[in-house]
Design a protein around this motif. Structure first.
Motif, PDB file in Angstrom:
ATOM      1  N   UNK A 164    -106.725  66.802  25.367  1.00  0.00           N
ATOM      2  CA  UNK A 164    -106.787  65.398  26.161  1.00  0.00           C
ATOM      3  C   UNK A 164    -106.387  64.392  25.622  1.00  0.00           C
ATOM      4  N   UNK A 165    -106.510  64.322  23.768  1.00  0.00           N
ATOM      5  CA  UNK A 165    -105.665  63.090  23.266  1.00  0.00           C
ATOM      6  C   UNK A 165    -104.826  62.530  24.056  1.00  0.00           C
ATOM      7  N   UNK A 166    -105.027  61.168  24.295  1.00  0.00           N
ATOM      8  CA  UNK A 166    -103.769  60.185  24.200  1.00  0.00           C
ATOM      9  C   UNK A 166    -103.377  58.764  24.141  1.00  0.00           C
ATOM     10  N   UNK A 167    -104.473  58.501  22.940  1.00  0.00           N
ATOM     11  CA  UNK A 167    -104.054  57.332  22.492  1.00  0.00           C
ATOM     12  C   UNK A 167    -104.754  57.640  20.989  1.00  0.00           C
ATOM     13  N   UNK A 168    -104.048  56.891  19.910  1.00  0.00           N
ATOM     14  CA  UNK A 168    -104.895  56.412  18.692  1.00  0.00           C
ATOM     15  C   UNK A 168    -104.631  55.427  17.890  1.00  0.00           C
ATOM     16  N   UNK A 169    -105.314  54.957  17.829  1.00  0.00           N
ATOM     17  CA  UNK A 169    -105.008  53.498  17.669  1.00  0.00           C
ATOM     18  C   UNK A 169    -105.565  52.807  16.433  1.00  0.00           C
ATOM     19  N   UNK A 170    -104.963  52.519  15.317  1.00  0.00           N
ATOM     20  CA  UNK A 170    -105.930  52.403  14.528  1.00  0.00           C
ATOM     21  C   UNK A 170    -104.970  50.816  13.770  1.00  0.00           C
ATOM     22  N   UNK A 171    -106.151  49.930  13.679  1.00  0.00           N
ATOM     23  CA  UNK A 171    -105.282  48.015  12.635  1.00  0.00           C
ATOM     24  C   UNK A 171    -104.922  47.823  13.697  1.00  0.00           C
ATOM     25  N   UNK A 172    -103.710  47.381  13.505  1.00  0.00           N
ATOM     26  CA  UNK A 172    -103.021  46.027  14.658  1.00  0.00           C
ATOM     27  C   UNK A 172    -101.603  46.175  13.918  1.00  0.00           C
ATOM     28  N   UNK A 173    -100.214  46.103  15.098  1.00  0.00           N
ATOM     29  CA  UNK A 173     -99.531  45.857  14.760  1.00  0.00           C
ATOM     30  C   UNK A 173     -98.847  44.883  14.607  1.00  0.00           C
ATOM     31  N   UNK A 174     -98.161  45.259  12.873  1.00  0.00           N
ATOM     32  CA  UNK A 174     -97.867  43.792  11.790  1.00  0.00           C
ATOM     33  C   UNK A 174     -98.545  43.317  11.003  1.00  0.00           C
ATOM     34  N   UNK A 175     -99.913  44.055  10.891  1.00  0.00           N
ATOM     35  CA  UNK A 175    -100.771  43.432  10.007  1.00  0.00           C
ATOM     36  C   UNK A 175    -100.887  44.703   9.029  1.00  0.00           C
ATOM     37  N   UNK A 176    -101.471  44.668   8.103  1.00  0.00           N
ATOM     38  CA  UNK A 176    -102.084  44.970   7.172  1.00  0.00           C
ATOM     39  C   UNK A 176    -103.600  45.874   7.325  1.00  0.00           C
ATOM     40  N   UNK A 177    -103.004  46.841   8.016  1.00  0.00           N
ATOM     41  CA  UNK A 177    -104.633  47.153   8.256  1.00  0.00           C
ATOM     42  C   UNK A 177    -105.775  47.978   7.130  1.00  0.00           C
ATOM     43  N   UNK A 178    -105.043  48.382   6.125  1.00  0.00           N
ATOM     44  CA  UNK A 178    -105.855  49.416   5.235  1.00  0.00           C
ATOM     45  C   UNK A 178    -106.712  50.111   6.102  1.00  0.00           C
ATOM     46  N   UNK A 179    -106.389  50.867   7.351  1.00  0.00           N
ATOM     47  CA  UNK A 179    -106.905  52.088   7.174  1.00  0.00           C
ATOM     48  C   UNK A 179    -106.978  53.489   6.437  1.00  0.00           C
ATOM     49  N   UNK A 180    -107.826  53.799   6.525  1.00  0.00           N
ATOM     50  CA  UNK A 180    -107.513  55.893   5.618  1.00  0.00           C
ATOM     51  C   UNK A 180    -106.358  54.930   4.545  1.00  0.00           C
ATOM     52  N   UNK A 181    -106.693  54.288   3.846  1.00  0.00           N
ATOM     53  CA  UNK A 181    -105.396  53.226   2.894  1.00  0.00           C
ATOM     54  C   UNK A 181    -104.985  54.822   1.609  1.00  0.00           C
ATOM     55  N   UNK A 182    -105.951  55.102   1.225  1.00  0.00           N
ATOM     56  CA  UNK A 182    -105.515  56.555   0.104  1.00  0.00           C
ATOM     57  C   UNK A 182    -105.799  58.035   1.101  1.00  0.00           C
ATOM     58  N   UNK A 183    -105.729  57.931   2.330  1.00  0.00           N
ATOM     59  CA  UNK A 183    -106.447  59.216   2.711  1.00  0.00           C
ATOM     60  C   UNK A 183    -104.889  59.971   3.206  1.00  0.00           C
ATOM     61  N   UNK A 184    -104.484  60.895   3.328  1.00  0.00           N
ATOM     62  CA  UNK A 184    -103.707  61.418   4.050  1.00  0.00           C
ATOM     63  C   UNK A 184    -104.437  61.456   5.576  1.00  0.00           C
TER      64      UNK A 184
END
Length: 195
Positions: A164-184
């Motif tokens: 049922x997943x419809x939305x995945x949002x990580x960080x902010x658009x046009x910003x360096x957010x660094x979410x899961x920076x070293x992860x695949x």
């Protein structure tokens, strides 16, 4: 006066577990779960004063800058089968090495604030092979939102079987957010809906 006030489970002299409270005439006032001598609530707010969890929670809210002690090493919410919503404020759970949201059939929404689940907030995120995030087998979840700089030093991010997943949002658009920076990032599904 010879009327039973409470009948049920006790722990250390307090009502804890399943129980029934009666009034003076013997009529039921409350029947259900008790935690620490209080009627349990399906909505729990974790903060400095309250850090009690139980398995009947439907909505778990963590106030900002909480749960940062070293005792919070793993966050496994699989023992909360009724959980529908998880909302975490900013700068929480800095010492948690593993987040496990698996097999939660009622879970609909996960919202995580900024700089959560991150030990190193400043500079380039450090790679830590022992830090993992799992969101799997939650058929009702429709929304996953993660704020900037959260999970920045996590090495694994697995998102799997969320029909049922419809939305995945990580960080902010046009910003360096660094979410899961070293992860695949791995997205896996048996469902034909997920693209």
């Amino acid at each position: 006066i010879g009327v039973i006030e409470y009948e049920g489970e006790w722990c250390e002299g307090k009502r804890w577990g399943r129980g029934i409270q009666y009034d003076r005439t013997g009529k039921t006032v409350f029947e259900g779960e008790w935690v620490n001598d209080k009627q349990s609530s399906t909505r729990v707010v974790l903060n400095e004063e309250n850090q009690l969890l139980h398995n009947h929670i439907e909505e778990l809210i963590v106030q900002g800058k909480n749960c940062n002690g070293p005792e919070w090493n793993t966050l496994d919410l699989s023992l909360m089968p009724n959980l529908k919503k998880l909302e975490v404020g900013d700068e929480c759970f800095n010492h948690v090495n593993e987040v496990r949201l698996t097999g939660l059939n009622q879970l609909e929404t996960v919202v995580i604030g900024k700089s959560c689940f991150t030990k190193h907030r400043y500079g380039r995120p450090k790679y830590d092979p022992h830090r993992h995030f799992y969101l799997k087998n939650c058929p009702q979840i429709g929304e996953l939102k993660i704020g900037c700089c959260s999970f920045s030093d996590y090495s694994i991010c697995e998102i799997e079987n969320l029909s049922s997943l419809e939305v995945i949002q990580m960080g902010e658009v046009n910003k360096e957010s660094s979410n899961f920076y070293n992860a695949s990032l791995e997205l896996k599904s048996d469902s034909q809906r997920m693209k």
